[in-house]
Write a protein that holds these residues in place. Structure first.
Motif, PDB file in Angstrom:
ATOM      1  N   PHE A   1       0.832  -1.204   0.000  1.00  0.00           N
ATOM      2  CA  PHE A   1       0.000   0.000   0.000  1.00  0.00           C
ATOM      3  C   PHE A   1       0.868   1.257   0.000  1.00  0.00           C
ATOM      4  O   PHE A   1       0.582   2.216  -0.721  1.00  0.00           O
ATOM      5  N   CYS A   2       1.932   1.247   0.794  1.00  0.00           N
ATOM      6  CA  CYS A   2       2.796   2.426   0.920  1.00  0.00           C
ATOM      7  C   CYS A   2       3.423   2.809  -0.418  1.00  0.00           C
ATOM      8  O   CYS A   2       3.529   3.990  -0.753  1.00  0.00           O
ATOM      9  N   ILE A   3       3.869   1.819  -1.177  1.00  0.00           N
ATOM     10  CA  ILE A   3       4.590   2.125  -2.424  1.00  0.00           C
ATOM     11  C   ILE A   3       3.675   2.107  -3.643  1.00  0.00           C
ATOM     12  O   ILE A   3       4.147   2.178  -4.779  1.00  0.00           O
ATOM     13  N   SER A   4       2.354   2.042  -3.387  1.00  0.00           N
ATOM     14  CA  SER A   4       1.428   2.029  -4.525  1.00  0.00           C
ATOM     15  C   SER A   4       1.368   3.387  -5.218  1.00  0.00           C
ATOM     16  O   SER A   4       0.986   3.483  -6.377  1.00  0.00           O
ATOM     17  N   CYS A   5       1.733   4.460  -4.514  1.00  0.00           N
ATOM     18  CA  CYS A   5       1.828   5.768  -5.165  1.00  0.00           C
ATOM     19  C   CYS A   5       3.283   5.977  -5.583  1.00  0.00           C
ATOM     20  O   CYS A   5       4.203   5.597  -4.857  1.00  0.00           O
ATOM     21  N   HIS A   6       3.468   6.583  -6.742  1.00  0.00           N
ATOM     22  CA  HIS A   6       4.833   6.681  -7.271  1.00  0.00           C
ATOM     23  C   HIS A   6       5.706   7.622  -6.440  1.00  0.00           C
ATOM     24  O   HIS A   6       6.936   7.525  -6.482  1.00  0.00           O
ATOM     25  N   GLU A   7       5.078   8.533  -5.646  1.00  0.00           N
ATOM     26  CA  GLU A   7       5.877   9.423  -4.800  1.00  0.00           C
ATOM     27  C   GLU A   7       6.789   8.620  -3.883  1.00  0.00           C
ATOM     28  O   GLU A   7       7.953   8.992  -3.676  1.00  0.00           O
ATOM     29  N   MET A   8       6.279   7.525  -3.349  1.00  0.00           N
ATOM     30  CA  MET A   8       7.076   6.673  -2.462  1.00  0.00           C
ATOM     31  C   MET A   8       7.802   5.578  -3.246  1.00  0.00           C
ATOM     32  O   MET A   8       8.982   5.319  -3.029  1.00  0.00           O
ATOM     33  N   GLY A   9       7.075   4.952  -4.145  1.00  0.00           N
ATOM     34  CA  GLY A   9       7.654   3.831  -4.888  1.00  0.00           C
ATOM     35  C   GLY A   9       8.853   4.208  -5.730  1.00  0.00           C
ATOM     36  O   GLY A   9       9.804   3.430  -5.856  1.00  0.00           O
TER      37      GLY A   9
ATOM     38  N   GLU B   1      -1.085  13.528   4.228  1.00  0.00           N
ATOM     39  CA  GLU B   1      -0.379  12.906   3.112  1.00  0.00           C
ATOM     40  C   GLU B   1      -1.336  12.610   1.961  1.00  0.00           C
ATOM     41  O   GLU B   1      -0.968  12.703   0.796  1.00  0.00           O
ATOM     42  N   VAL B   2      -2.587  12.246   2.314  1.00  0.00           N
ATOM     43  CA  VAL B   2      -3.608  12.034   1.285  1.00  0.00           C
ATOM     44  C   VAL B   2      -3.882  13.342   0.552  1.00  0.00           C
ATOM     45  O   VAL B   2      -3.977  13.383  -0.680  1.00  0.00           O
ATOM     46  N   PHE B   3      -3.980  14.421   1.311  1.00  0.00           N
ATOM     47  CA  PHE B   3      -4.213  15.735   0.705  1.00  0.00           C
ATOM     48  C   PHE B   3      -3.043  16.117  -0.202  1.00  0.00           C
ATOM     49  O   PHE B   3      -3.245  16.640  -1.302  1.00  0.00           O
ATOM     50  N   ALA B   4      -1.809  15.832   0.252  1.00  0.00           N
ATOM     51  CA  ALA B   4      -0.630  16.142  -0.569  1.00  0.00           C
ATOM     52  C   ALA B   4      -0.640  15.335  -1.865  1.00  0.00           C
ATOM     53  O   ALA B   4      -0.243  15.837  -2.929  1.00  0.00           O
ATOM     54  N   LYS B   5      -1.121  14.097  -1.773  1.00  0.00           N
ATOM     55  CA  LYS B   5      -1.229  13.260  -2.966  1.00  0.00           C
ATOM     56  C   LYS B   5      -2.230  13.857  -3.951  1.00  0.00           C
ATOM     57  O   LYS B   5      -1.972  13.951  -5.156  1.00  0.00           O
ATOM     58  N   LEU B   6      -3.364  14.291  -3.433  1.00  0.00           N
ATOM     59  CA  LEU B   6      -4.422  14.839  -4.290  1.00  0.00           C
ATOM     60  C   LEU B   6      -4.006  16.152  -4.937  1.00  0.00           C
ATOM     61  O   LEU B   6      -4.408  16.453  -6.061  1.00  0.00           O
ATOM     62  N   THR B   7      -3.200  16.932  -4.229  1.00  0.00           N
ATOM     63  CA  THR B   7      -2.782  18.233  -4.761  1.00  0.00           C
ATOM     64  C   THR B   7      -1.480  18.169  -5.540  1.00  0.00           C
ATOM     65  O   THR B   7      -1.040  19.177  -6.087  1.00  0.00           O
ATOM     66  N   GLY B   8      -0.831  16.989  -5.565  1.00  0.00           N
ATOM     67  CA  GLY B   8       0.406  16.843  -6.326  1.00  0.00           C
ATOM     68  C   GLY B   8       1.583  17.574  -5.708  1.00  0.00           C
ATOM     69  O   GLY B   8       2.459  18.085  -6.421  1.00  0.00           O
ATOM     70  N   ALA B   9       1.655  17.630  -4.373  1.00  0.00           N
ATOM     71  CA  ALA B   9       2.695  18.393  -3.691  1.00  0.00           C
ATOM     72  C   ALA B   9       4.100  17.885  -3.996  1.00  0.00           C
ATOM     73  O   ALA B   9       5.044  18.672  -4.085  1.00  0.00           O
ATOM     74  N   ILE B  10       4.233  16.556  -4.164  1.00  0.00           N
ATOM     75  CA  ILE B  10       5.563  15.998  -4.460  1.00  0.00           C
ATOM     76  C   ILE B  10       5.453  14.971  -5.589  1.00  0.00           C
ATOM     77  O   ILE B  10       6.087  13.917  -5.562  1.00  0.00           O
ATOM     78  N   ASN B  11       4.653  15.290  -6.596  1.00  0.00           N
ATOM     79  CA  ASN B  11       4.394  14.312  -7.655  1.00  0.00           C
ATOM     80  C   ASN B  11       5.476  14.259  -8.729  1.00  0.00           C
ATOM     81  O   ASN B  11       5.357  13.512  -9.689  1.00  0.00           O
TER      82      ASN B  11
ATOM     83  N   GLU C   1      11.659  16.474  -8.791  1.00  0.00           N
ATOM     84  CA  GLU C   1      12.152  17.791  -8.385  1.00  0.00           C
ATOM     85  C   GLU C   1      11.394  18.316  -7.170  1.00  0.00           C
ATOM     86  O   GLU C   1      11.998  18.826  -6.218  1.00  0.00           O
ATOM     87  N   LYS C   2      10.061  18.171  -7.189  1.00  0.00           N
ATOM     88  CA  LYS C   2       9.263  18.608  -6.049  1.00  0.00           C
ATOM     89  C   LYS C   2       9.626  17.817  -4.795  1.00  0.00           C
ATOM     90  O   LYS C   2       9.702  18.366  -3.689  1.00  0.00           O
ATOM     91  N   PHE C   3       9.830  16.513  -4.981  1.00  0.00           N
ATOM     92  CA  PHE C   3      10.176  15.668  -3.844  1.00  0.00           C
ATOM     93  C   PHE C   3      11.500  16.104  -3.213  1.00  0.00           C
ATOM     94  O   PHE C   3      11.611  16.230  -1.993  1.00  0.00           O
ATOM     95  N   LEU C   4      12.507  16.343  -4.037  1.00  0.00           N
ATOM     96  CA  LEU C   4      13.813  16.744  -3.521  1.00  0.00           C
ATOM     97  C   LEU C   4      13.744  18.100  -2.838  1.00  0.00           C
ATOM     98  O   LEU C   4      14.421  18.328  -1.832  1.00  0.00           O
ATOM     99  N   ASN C   5      12.933  18.996  -3.374  1.00  0.00           N
ATOM    100  CA  ASN C   5      12.799  20.316  -2.759  1.00  0.00           C
ATOM    101  C   ASN C   5      12.137  20.243  -1.384  1.00  0.00           C
ATOM    102  O   ASN C   5      12.405  21.074  -0.512  1.00  0.00           O
TER     103      ASN C   5
END
Length: 392
Positions: free
Chosen positions: A50-58, A103-113, A116-120
């Motif tokens: 479940f944790c790695i099902s989103c590409h932000e983590m995976g 974290e769900v909200f961040a996923k929906l808004t694309g905060a680290i999608n 580059e966003k993730f590293l920042n």
């Protein structure tokens, strides 16, 4: 509406035909069904899949985990995402799941999608986890690692010394083992967010002829509209403001330099290796940038030093009227970060020229951003035996 009213009346009326036992048993069975469904859903969100099902983590931290001993080792025991990032006891687990709504909200808004966003955002994200581990004493780590189960005789002498001290205090593992499962944030690229939050960005208006202090390491320029950097103004350096033009201020820096090469490094005082500024080769050779007043030979090293004044421009932000807030922050950081592995020496235990070597030798064990590292080192030098009136 009538249907809702009828249902409510039926539920609120006393039972005519059901016994109290039947009601109790029915409620118990329904409770089991509800609890089973709730717990099943909870555990479904508590798996690595479940944790790695989103590409932000995976695509980011999971790939890093696969490179470490926590993922693959000779014992065949793997630490999964929830093993380290979700508390094992039920109460804290529920609290952590509630926090995960962000974290769900961040996923929906694309905060680290994106990468580059993730590293920042990486330093901010890591700081949240480090704070959580500090607060609970690295409880998740200690579900598998126990001080009482460690074989001290199989450790190196240095490891024994550090780990036994940690065990005595039941110290948090993350105090010394940050970056053991994931890459560390790019600390050198950050801008000391906690420091800025504490001391602010400084005044919006400057008085000509007054002294100010840099609260970050800042670029220097040769003019008010120059785009090419002419050097760096070090953190906590005292300057005199000469002029304000737009978003920049003209300043001069009093200091000393060694008569070596172009003499690009400006130091706080004679014979003291405490940096105030560094100029580029071009800037150091530009007329009007450096003014020399006198020279003096350091008998200890045989080097000739020159008392100088540097005139340059810098951005008007991150300047403070008082230096003490910087020292207060540095002192707190030194005491909290440099005492987790050993008892730190007093500031006046070493002189100003000895502290940099001692301090830099410890940088591999802490996670300072570039500005915080420079500030703490400067604080130690400024409060060393060279300047301290108290006997150590």
């Amino acid at each position: 509406m009538k249907l809702v009213t009828d249902i409510w009346r039926a539920l609120s009326k006393p039972a005519k035909h059901l016994t109290l036992g039947t009601i109790a048993i029915s409620a118990f069975i329904m409770g089991i069904i509800f609890w089973g469904g709730f717990n099943t859903a909870l555990e479904a969100t508590n798996t690595e899949e479940f944790c790695i099902s989103c590409h932000e983590m995976g695509d980011n931290v999971y790939k890093e985990l696969q490179e470490t001993v926590h993922y693959s080792n000779h014992a065949g025991v793997r630490a999964t995402c929830p093993d380290c990032h979700v508390p094992h006891n039920w109460t804290n687990k529920i609290a952590r799941k509630m926090q995960a709504s962000k974290e769900v909200f961040a996923k929906l808004t694309g905060a680290i999608n994106t990468r580059e966003k993730f590293l920042n955002k990486r330093l901010e994200l890591a700081s949240h986890e480090w704070a959580r581990f500090e607060a609970n004493g690295s409880l998740e780590c200690k579900q598998c690692h126990s001080y009482k189960s460690m074989k001290w005789e199989e450790m190196s002498k240095l490891a024994q010394k550090q780990m036994k001290r940690a065990a005595k205090r039941d110290q948090s593992c993350l105090d010394c083992h940050k970056g053991i499962a994931h890459h560390l944030p790019d600390m050198a690229a950050s801008r000391a967010p906690e420091l800025i939050a504490e001391v602010g960005e400084g005044p919006s208006k400057f008085d000509d002829g007054e002294q100010y202090f840099s609260s970050l390491t800042k670029p220097l320029y040769l003019s008010a509209d120059a785009t090419e950097e002419a050097g760096l103004l070090n953190i906590a350096t005292e300057v005199t403001v000469l002029e304000t033009k737009g978003d920049r201020i003209k300043l001069h820096i009093d200091g000393w330099r060694k008569r070596i090469g172009a003499g690009r490094v400006i130091y706080f005082g004679f014979g003291i290796n405490m940096n105030s500024a560094q100029l580029t080769m071009t800037a150091a050779k530009t007329d009007g940038v450096i003014k020399v007043f006198e020279d003096k030979v350091d008998e200890m090293t045989g080097l000739t030093w020159e008392r100088v004044e540097v005139t340059a421009w810098t951005d008007a932000d991150y300047m403070l009227k008082e230096q003490q807030p910087l020292w207060d922050y540095a002192k707190t950081t030194f005491q909290s970060s440099c005492s987790v592995c050993h008892t730190q020496p007093a500031e006046n235990h070493f002189d100003a020229n000895t502290w940099p070597g001692m301090f830099q030798g410890m940088m591999a064990f802490v996670n300072f951003d570039q500005d915080t590292e420079a500030l703490v080192q400067k604080y130690l030098q400024a409060h060393s035996s060279t300047f301290s009136k108290e006997k150590h």
